[in-house]
Design an enzyme around this catalytic site. Sequence first.
Site, PDB file in Angstrom:
ATOM      1  N   GLY A  17     -95.102  23.430  44.746  1.00 45.70           N
ATOM      2  CA  GLY A  17     -94.294  24.250  45.651  1.00 45.70           C
ATOM      3  C   GLY A  17     -94.746  24.264  47.089  1.00 45.70           C
ATOM      4  O   GLY A  17     -94.414  25.196  47.829  1.00 45.70           O
ATOM      5  N   ASN A  56     -93.682  22.376  49.539  1.00 46.52           N
ATOM      6  CA  ASN A  56     -92.481  22.320  50.392  1.00 46.52           C
ATOM      7  C   ASN A  56     -91.744  23.663  50.368  1.00 46.52           C
ATOM      8  O   ASN A  56     -91.213  24.097  51.391  1.00 46.52           O
ATOM      9  CB  ASN A  56     -91.542  21.203  49.930  1.00 46.52           C
ATOM     10  N   ARG A  71     -78.278  19.234  28.676  1.00 40.95           N
ATOM     11  CA  ARG A  71     -78.300  19.471  30.134  1.00 40.95           C
ATOM     12  C   ARG A  71     -77.220  20.453  30.565  1.00 40.95           C
ATOM     13  O   ARG A  71     -77.424  21.241  31.485  1.00 40.95           O
ATOM     14  CB  ARG A  71     -78.098  18.152  30.892  1.00 40.95           C
ATOM     15  N   MET A  95     -87.956  18.517  39.217  1.00 41.87           N
ATOM     16  CA  MET A  95     -88.045  17.253  38.489  1.00 41.87           C
ATOM     17  C   MET A  95     -87.081  17.173  37.299  1.00 41.87           C
ATOM     18  O   MET A  95     -87.435  16.616  36.259  1.00 41.87           O
ATOM     19  CB  MET A  95     -89.488  17.041  38.001  1.00 41.87           C
ATOM     20  N   ASN A 145     -82.124  17.853  49.145  1.00 42.17           N
ATOM     21  CA  ASN A 145     -83.324  17.430  48.412  1.00 42.17           C
ATOM     22  C   ASN A 145     -84.269  16.746  49.384  1.00 42.17           C
ATOM     23  O   ASN A 145     -83.826  16.166  50.382  1.00 42.17           O
ATOM     24  CB  ASN A 145     -82.941  16.447  47.299  1.00 42.17           C
ATOM     25  N   HIS A 184     -87.119  13.723  49.351  1.00 40.51           N
ATOM     26  CA  HIS A 184     -87.604  12.599  48.533  1.00 40.51           C
ATOM     27  C   HIS A 184     -88.733  11.906  49.290  1.00 40.51           C
ATOM     28  O   HIS A 184     -88.594  11.624  50.490  1.00 40.51           O
ATOM     29  CB  HIS A 184     -86.453  11.615  48.277  1.00 40.51           C
ATOM     30  N   ASP A 206     -80.833  10.162  44.358  1.00 41.87           N
ATOM     31  CA  ASP A 206     -81.483   9.843  45.640  1.00 41.87           C
ATOM     32  C   ASP A 206     -80.599   8.998  46.567  1.00 41.87           C
ATOM     33  O   ASP A 206     -81.092   8.152  47.314  1.00 41.87           O
ATOM     34  CB  ASP A 206     -82.818   9.106  45.398  1.00 41.87           C
ATOM     35  N   GLU A 224     -93.456  15.994  55.231  1.00 40.03           N
ATOM     36  CA  GLU A 224     -92.409  16.700  54.476  1.00 40.03           C
ATOM     37  C   GLU A 224     -92.346  18.152  54.927  1.00 40.03           C
ATOM     38  O   GLU A 224     -91.266  18.728  55.079  1.00 40.03           O
ATOM     39  CB  GLU A 224     -92.704  16.646  52.971  1.00 40.03           C
TER      40      GLU A 224
HETATM   41  C1  GRF Z   1     -92.914  16.182  47.166  1.00 42.75           C
HETATM   42  O1  GRF Z   1     -93.581  14.993  47.476  1.00 42.75           O
HETATM   43  C2  GRF Z   1     -91.435  15.959  47.171  1.00 42.75           C
HETATM   44  O2  GRF Z   1     -91.020  15.043  48.130  1.00 42.75           O
HETATM   45  C3  GRF Z   1     -91.200  15.412  45.803  1.00 42.75           C
HETATM   46  O3  GRF Z   1     -92.069  16.135  44.959  1.00 42.75           O
HETATM   47  C4  GRF Z   1     -93.168  16.596  45.732  1.00 42.75           C
HETATM   48  C5  GRF Z   1     -93.222  18.082  45.577  1.00 42.75           C
HETATM   49  O4  GRF Z   1     -94.372  18.652  46.147  1.00 42.75           O
HETATM   50  N1  GRF Z   1     -89.821  15.483  45.463  1.00 42.75           N
HETATM   51  P1  GRF Z   1     -94.449  20.225  46.319  1.00 42.75           P
HETATM   52  O5  GRF Z   1     -94.180  20.840  44.950  1.00 42.75           O
HETATM   53  O6  GRF Z   1     -93.455  20.641  47.336  1.00 42.75           O
HETATM   54  O7  GRF Z   1     -95.867  20.477  46.742  1.00 42.75           O
END
Ligand code: GRF
Length: 207
Positions: free
Chosen positions: A15, A17, A68, A93, A110, A112, A148, A177
């Site tokens: 988490g 981000n 799903r 994920m 999102n 990536h 993506d 990011e």
């Molecule tokens: C990040 O590298 C993001 O781009 C990818 O998964 C990772 C998540 O990291 N989709 P965090 O949970 O935000 O630390």
Amino acid sequence: MTQKRRVAILISGSGSNMVALVKSMQDTDHPAQPVLVLSNRPNAAGLVKAEALGVATAVVDHRSFEDRAKFDAAMSAALAEHDVELIALAGFMRIMTDAFVESWSGRMLNIHPSLLPLFKGLNTHRSAFASGMAVHGCTVHEVTPALDSGPILGQAVVPVLAGDTEETLAARVLRQEHRLYPAVLRAFVDNANAARTQRIALSDPDF
Ligand code: GRF
């Protein structure tokens, strides 16, 4: 001031981000507010971080659902309960059904960890490393049913340096990011159409 847009951040892991997004929305001038952090994993470290930041959390454990569609229905219920208007996937994920993605068309972002359209899917840092490219980076895009592949809203580029490992490269990308995602989210909430045409391009300050 007009009502702040209500954002949910979906996570599966650490988490970092999500934390960057939540902190950016603490700015009183920000046009959005984080109303929910939702994880599909009950033990995601990000849940504790969200609670510490005072954001409501929910867990929708994918293992509890037989398919799903039922998992997505449970997510939809949690999102509706919090009147969510915009979703930011941040290390989430799980693949979602096309119907769920389409119901959030134009309202789900999102991040990536590659310069899309290069290196879709998993193991992006390994792929970038193996490719021999001199640059790598991350992309924020709108989510569409094709994995993506949605419209690109912003990218940040980092160098691949001599002596890098997959881990040092991943850490360099992750720092960007944390700059890129808040910048794109804010631009998108301000004006989605402008964000689609005036895409944000950042580069690592060490370039
Ligand atoms: C990040 O590298 C993001 O781009 C990818 O998964 C990772 C998540 O990291 N989709 P965090 O949970 O935000 O630390």
